[in-house]
Design a protein around this motif. Sequence first.
Motif, short mmCIF file in Angstrom:
data_model
loop_
_atom_site.label_atom_id
_atom_site.label_comp_id
_atom_site.label_asym_id
_atom_site.label_seq_id
_atom_site.Cartn_x
_atom_site.Cartn_y
_atom_site.Cartn_z
N GLY A 84 14.95 -0.69 3.93
CA GLY A 84 14.23 -0.27 5.13
C GLY A 84 14.93 -0.52 6.45
O GLY A 84 14.36 -0.24 7.51
N GLY B 170 11.24 -3.74 4.46
CA GLY B 170 11.02 -2.58 3.61
C GLY B 170 11.16 -2.97 2.15
O GLY B 170 12.25 -2.97 1.60
N SER C 31 6.43 4.12 7.00
CA SER C 31 7.32 4.04 5.84
C SER C 31 7.42 5.39 5.13
O SER C 31 6.62 6.30 5.36
CB SER C 31 6.86 2.94 4.88
OG SER C 31 6.36 3.49 3.69
N THR D 144 7.37 5.59 1.80
CA THR D 144 6.91 5.34 0.43
C THR D 144 5.41 5.58 0.34
O THR D 144 4.66 5.10 1.18
CB THR D 144 7.22 3.87 0.05
OG1 THR D 144 8.62 3.66 0.19
CG2 THR D 144 6.80 3.57 -1.37
N GLY E 238 7.53 -0.41 0.67
CA GLY E 238 8.01 -0.27 2.04
C GLY E 238 7.44 -1.30 3.00
O GLY E 238 7.47 -1.12 4.22
#
Length: 400
Positions: A220, A186, A338, A340, A191
Motif C-alpha cells: 500500500g 495496506g 483502498s 481491495t 488494504g
Amino acid sequence: MVIPLEEDLAIGEQPRGPAERAGDVALLRALADEMRRAQDYMVGFPVNLDFDYRDLAQYLAVHGNNAGSPCASTDYHLHSKYFERAVVDFFAQLAGAPAGGAFGYMTNGGTESNLFGAYLGRERHPDAVLYASARAHYSVPKIARILRMEYVGVATDETGAMDLSAFRSACQQHRTKAAMVVATIGSTEEGAVDDLRGIHRVLTEVGIDRAHLHADGAFGGLLAALGPRPVPWGFADGADSIAISGHKMIGSPVPCGIALARPGDVERIRVHDAAVGADDDTISGSRDALCPILLWQELRRLGRQGLAERVRRCVRVAEYAADRLRDCGRHPVRVPGSNTVLFDAPDHATCRRWNLLHVGERVHLIAMPHVTEEHVDRLCDELEGTGTPSPWMDRLAESG
Ligand SMILES: *Cc1c(COP(=O)(O)O)cnc(C)c1O
C-alpha cells in the motif's frame, strides 16, 4: 494450460537435437501465452500483470551484478547502480526523505525490504521486542524468528488496522525493552493501514524512547503516497525504514522491491570494502542488476503524475467493483481509499477461475493496474449466472 509432465521436462544426458529443440520452443511459447492470458482472470492477487519490457530483451544476453552498496563504486563494473540510485531517489522523494536524504537499495521483494528494516532496528536496539498487527504480512513473524526477536502480534480493529489500545497494553507489558514496530501500510488481505503517528504517540506515552518504526508499504505504499486519500506512511510521519514492492503496483517479470532507511542507521551495519571493492550495506550478496533497469524505464515513462493516475484508476475500478458486487448481493466492503474489495465468497470453481483468495468466509478482489471494469462485469455476470466461464480456465482450475 500447458501442464507438462515431469518426465517431459527431465534434463537428459545428451544435447537435444533440432526437432526436440523445436518442440521445447513450442512448449515454452505456449506456456508464455497462457501466462499472458491469465490476465483475463487474475483479479485476486496484489500483482500487476500489465507491463511489457520486451524492448529490453538485450539485457537477457548480458550479465550484471549490483553487489554491495548501491552508492559505492565497485571493482565489478558490470552493474546498473546508476539506474538503481535513480529508482531509489524517486521512492525516497515519494516517502518524504529526511534532510540529508535517505539510504535505499533494490531488494528481491517486500520480504527482503522488511528484513532489512527489522535488521536495522535490532542492531540499533538489540533487546527490542518486534510488534506488528495480527494482519501483518507473514514475512514479519518469520523475520522475527530469523533475527531471534521476541514477537508480539497486536489485535486489530474493525478495519483490520492495529488496535492502538491493544498496542498500548502490549507496550506496557514490555516497557523495559526497546520496541521495533512494523506498521502495515495496506494489509495484503484487506488494504488496512496502521496509524503510524498513533503508534509513535503510544510509544511516547508509555515512555519507550528506544524504538524503531518500520513502515511495510510493500502493497500500500504507493496508494498511501499517491491515492485519493493520502495517509501518513513516510519518514516525516515517523518511519525509520520503509518497504515498497516493485512488482505489485509497478510490475515486473521478476519479483523485486525497494528498502529505504535513515542513513545514520545504515552506518551501523555497513561493512567497509567487503563486496568486490564496495562497502556492503545490503542483505544479499550478488544483487539483481536487471530490475533496476526495468523499473527505471517504467517510472521514467510514467513520471510521478502517470503513476498517480494509475493508482487512482485502480481505486476507481475498486469502487466500481464494490458497486457492482453490491448489486449482485455479495455485501462488499472496502477500506476507504483502498483498491481491495472483500465480498461473500462464490463457489469453489469460481474462486479458482478468478484467483479469488479467501479471507475467512470472504474473498477479496484487488484492483491492480491490469484489472478493468470489463473484468468486473464479466465476474459479476458469472456470479449472476449469465456469464460463460472460459473452458480453458476451468481446465486449469481442475488441474490445480
Ligand atoms: C507482498 C507483501 C510483502 C512481501 O513481499 P514479497 O515481495 O512477496 O516478499 C510484505 N508485506 C506486505 C504488506 C505485502 O503485501
